[in-house]
Design an enzyme around this catalytic site. Structure first.
Site, PDB file in Angstrom:
ATOM      1  CE1 TYR A  42       0.209  -1.250  -1.080  1.00  0.00           C
ATOM      2  CE2 TYR A  42      -1.961  -1.159  -0.054  1.00  0.00           C
ATOM      3  CZ  TYR A  42      -1.019  -0.630  -0.914  1.00  0.00           C
ATOM      4  OH  TYR A  42      -1.295   0.535  -1.580  1.00  0.00           O
ATOM      5  CD  GLU A  84       1.839   1.954  -1.995  1.00  0.00           C
ATOM      6  OE1 GLU A  84       2.944   2.302  -2.457  1.00  0.00           O
ATOM      7  OE2 GLU A  84       0.966   1.381  -2.672  1.00  0.00           O
TER       8      GLU A  84
END
Ligand code: GDP
Ligand code: MN
Length: 399
Positions: free
Chosen positions: A109, A197
């Protein structure tokens, strides 16, 4: 402003971040054709909507043939996808992105956000990629690695290496991690993003570091500096009320209540919403019509607020400093002539030319409820709405 995954990937790729080969399609036929153009024997088709969590909602499908691509996309186009990020009404699928599938060894992530506490861009990363960040912070908070960037010197290579090592990335891929992190950071700062992101950032089985998914959000107030970003806006993905407001140059945020607000100044708009709540009501929107609102602008604001079918009373709250109360009053009267309004309209005016403004409202013959303070206005709006409810008068027409 949000953009699509394929757009974010194109931007990040321009900043040196590796992304899979892919192509956009507007129909199942085109999707199959694109896959053939890309070559290979395994593809991923991904619904392009402004929301994450598509994988679990059926918006990401791995396909091994033309036929599978056709079938997968047939089930996507024209459908709505509902994920935890879209709200219950979901988001329509009008574009799909076809990519050459990537063999995944590890999912990481990676997020870049504005951290208001440290007043810095913060990098948030976790070795637990693939899960949403909310899940990671609830279930594996210890896996989260954070680093802030000193704006005067930018993101340094040693910081990137530190992050890579904390994530347990093999030495052989650290240089690719540095390139990826610096590329994202540059895209973030140079394009005035508020969020980047990449989830997941993957390490492939042949040791490449690739952004498999990408999301970017931009600061609306800086879009004028980046026309190439501004033109990526996709109104099909936005709250129709807010898209209409943006077209009219009004600062509007739709909410769930039923007292519509027309206010000049963002601070006063916030205070108006608070006062409505204090009086026992719920605001239907935030609205700042700006400092120099003309009668035309006020009329536009009325039409926009009334297009929300939940609105059962409208509160106009103007403090005229730059503005003039008589102008605003004219706008209110003009709007009430043009737009058929059969719900209570409460107007509180203060500041420049307030007497003339009150006179215009009084002489208009329109059923306007006047208030002299914000408290009084809020109480009257809530009172009028509740009274309306008890009488069962809820229908209204908007021309
Ligand atoms: P999201 O669910 O909206 O966040 O969509 P993502 O683009 O993140 O895709 C969801 C998941 O699908 C990823 O976490 C991967 O596990 C899987 N996925 C996406 N693309 C590929 C691919 O090229 N190869 C493989 N093996 N899995 C993929
Ligand atoms: Mn994702």
């Amino acid at each position: 402003m949000d953009i699509h995954e394929y757009q974010a990937k194109e931007i990040l790729s321009g900043f040196g971040v590796a992304v899979p080969d892919g192509a956009l399609a507007y129909s199942p036929e085109q999707a199959a054709y694109r896959a053939r153009e890309l070559g290979g024997d395994r593809w991923v088709v991904k619904a392009q909507v402004h929301a994450g969590g598509r994988g679990k909602a059926g918006g990401v499908k791995i396909c091994d043939s033309d036929h599978e691509i056709h079938e997968a996309t047939e089930g996507m186009f024209g459908q709505k996808i509902v994920t935890h990020q879209t709200g219950p009404e979901g988001k329509g699928i009008y574009r799909v992105y076809v990519e050459a599938a990537v063999p995944i060894a590890r999912e990481i992530y990676l997020g870049f956000v504005l951290d208001r506490t440290s007043q810095r861009v913060m990098i948030v990363a976790s070795a637990e990629g693939g899960m949403e960040i909310e899940e990671i912070s609830a279930e594996k908070p210890d896996s989260i690695v954070r680093a802030t960037v000193e704006p005067a010197v930018g993101l340094r290579e040693f910081q990137c290496r530190q992050i890579a090592f904390k994530l347990g990335v093999d030495a052989g891929q650290v240089q690719q991690m540095v390139r990826t992190l610096q590329g994202c950071y540059r895209a973030f700062t140079e394009l005035d993003a508020t969020m980047v992101e990449v989830n997941p950032l993957v390490i492939t089985s042949d040791a490449r570091v690739i952004a498999l998914d990408a999301k970017m959000t931009f600061d609306d107030n800086a879009l004028f500096r980046h026309p190439q970003v501004a033109e990526l806006r996709d109104k099909s993905q936005e709250d129709p009320r807010e898209a209409r407001a943006a077209d009219r140059g009004l600062n509007y945020v739709g909410l769930d209540g039923n007292i519509g607000c027309i206010v000049n100044g963002a601070g006063l708009a916030m205070a108006t919403m608070d006062t409505i709540k204090l009086a026992g009501g719920e605001p239907a929107n935030f609205m700042d019509i700006g400092g120099g609102a003309t009668p035309e602008r006020v009329a536009k604001a009325f039409r926009l607020v009334l297009s929300d079918k939940n609105v059962q009373a409208v509160l106009v709250n103007i403090f005229a400093g730059i503005n003039r109360c008589d102008w605003v009053a004219e706008g209110v009267v003009q709007a009430l002539k043009e737009v058929e309004v059969d719900i209570p309209v409460i107007v509180r005016l203060a500041g420049t030319n307030v007497e003339q403004g009150q006179k215009i409202l009084a002489q208009s013959g329109m059923p306007i409820i006047r208030a002299s303070t914000l408290n009084e206005a809020a109480e009257r709006a809530v009172g009028a709405w509740k009274n309306d409810l008890s009488q069962g008068v809820r229908m209204r027409a908007v021309s």
